[in-house]
Motif scaffolding. Structure first.
Motif, PDB file in Angstrom:
ATOM      1  N   ASN A  15       0.806  -1.225   0.000  1.00  0.00           N
ATOM      2  CA  ASN A  15       0.000   0.000   0.000  1.00  0.00           C
ATOM      3  C   ASN A  15       0.836   1.270   0.000  1.00  0.00           C
ATOM      4  OD1 ASN A  15      -2.330  -1.529   0.013  1.00  0.00           O
ATOM      5  ND2 ASN A  15      -2.562  -1.439   2.224  1.00  0.00           N
ATOM      6  N   TYR A 104       1.011  -7.471   1.896  1.00  0.00           N
ATOM      7  CA  TYR A 104      -0.297  -6.828   1.996  1.00  0.00           C
ATOM      8  C   TYR A 104      -0.800  -6.845   3.436  1.00  0.00           C
ATOM      9  CZ  TYR A 104      -0.328  -7.090  -3.057  1.00  0.00           C
ATOM     10  OH  TYR A 104      -0.017  -6.937  -4.388  1.00  0.00           O
ATOM     11  N   PRO A 159      -6.208  -9.679   3.171  1.00  0.00           N
ATOM     12  CA  PRO A 159      -5.325  -8.717   2.509  1.00  0.00           C
ATOM     13  C   PRO A 159      -6.089  -7.881   1.486  1.00  0.00           C
ATOM     14  CG  PRO A 159      -4.943 -10.927   1.659  1.00  0.00           C
ATOM     15  CD  PRO A 159      -5.919 -11.062   2.792  1.00  0.00           C
ATOM     16  N   THR A 161      -5.938  -6.337  -1.588  1.00  0.00           N
ATOM     17  CA  THR A 161      -5.000  -6.503  -2.693  1.00  0.00           C
ATOM     18  C   THR A 161      -5.361  -5.760  -3.963  1.00  0.00           C
ATOM     19  OG1 THR A 161      -6.169  -8.419  -3.547  1.00  0.00           O
ATOM     20  CG2 THR A 161      -4.472  -8.827  -1.885  1.00  0.00           C
TER      21      THR A 161
END
Length: 188
Positions: A15, A104, A159, A161
């Protein structure tokens, strides 16, 4: 062995693209008596593995319980140049194997309700098994839960993603009626 290549890599937060320190990178290694070897990223997110034999490797990349465990693969091939007489051993300074990994955070969730329709009447489907399947680069790549008495299900700590995931309601029976499996896809 000095004649074998070194694999270099960097681990970043998917991120923020920030380097991640103290991430564990493990793989099956026949050089170790236990068959598993591990290195950790440094404060800048880098790691290196010296003297890897040529071949295919599967790496398990783990930070802590706040990040998804990532499975990464890399094949170390012999490199030939010119007439094919020079191999990687002679090109150590010229060829660099890299295996960079994005981690993640487990900060996503999905919830929903499963209903059944019988004779045009809709009602909650309780005790139904629901699965969510993530990309195979994650371990685990599938999670399972069961709907509650009003048909609700929830998955947390997934997660985020930006990749497609599959939610499947497994075939079930309410004691009278059989219901087929249903599938839906969404981006997490």
């Amino acid at each position: 062995d000095d004649d074998l290549p070194t694999l270099y890599g960097m681990v970043v937060d998917a991120n923020t693209n920030s380097p991640m320190d103290s991430v564990m990178v493990s793989w099956i290694d026949n050089r170790d008596s236990l068959g598993v070897a591990t290195v950790y990223t440094d404060e800048n997110g880098y790691y290196s593995i010296k003297g890897l034999n040529y071949g295919a490797y599967t790496f398990t990349v783990y930070k802590d319980s706040t990040y998804a465990t990532v499975i990464s693969t890399k094949t170390i091939l012999t490199v030939s140049v010119g007439d094919g007489s020079a191999t990687e051993a002679g090109l150590v300074d010229d060829y660099r194997y890299e295996n960079n990994v994005s981690m993640y955070p487990l900060n996503a969730g999905v919830s929903g309700t499963v209903n059944k329709i019988v004779n045009d009447a809709t009602s909650p489907a309780d005790t139904v098994t629901v699965t969510i399947t993530l990309n195979s680069m994650f371990f685990p790549s599938e999670y399972t839960t069961t709907t509650d008495s009003i048909g609700r299900y929830s998955f947390a700590n997934l997660p985020a993603t930006g990749l497609n995931v599959t939610i499947t309601v497994l075939p079930h029976n309410d004691g009278t009626n059989d219901f087929a499996s249903t599938t839906t896809n969404l981006i997490l």
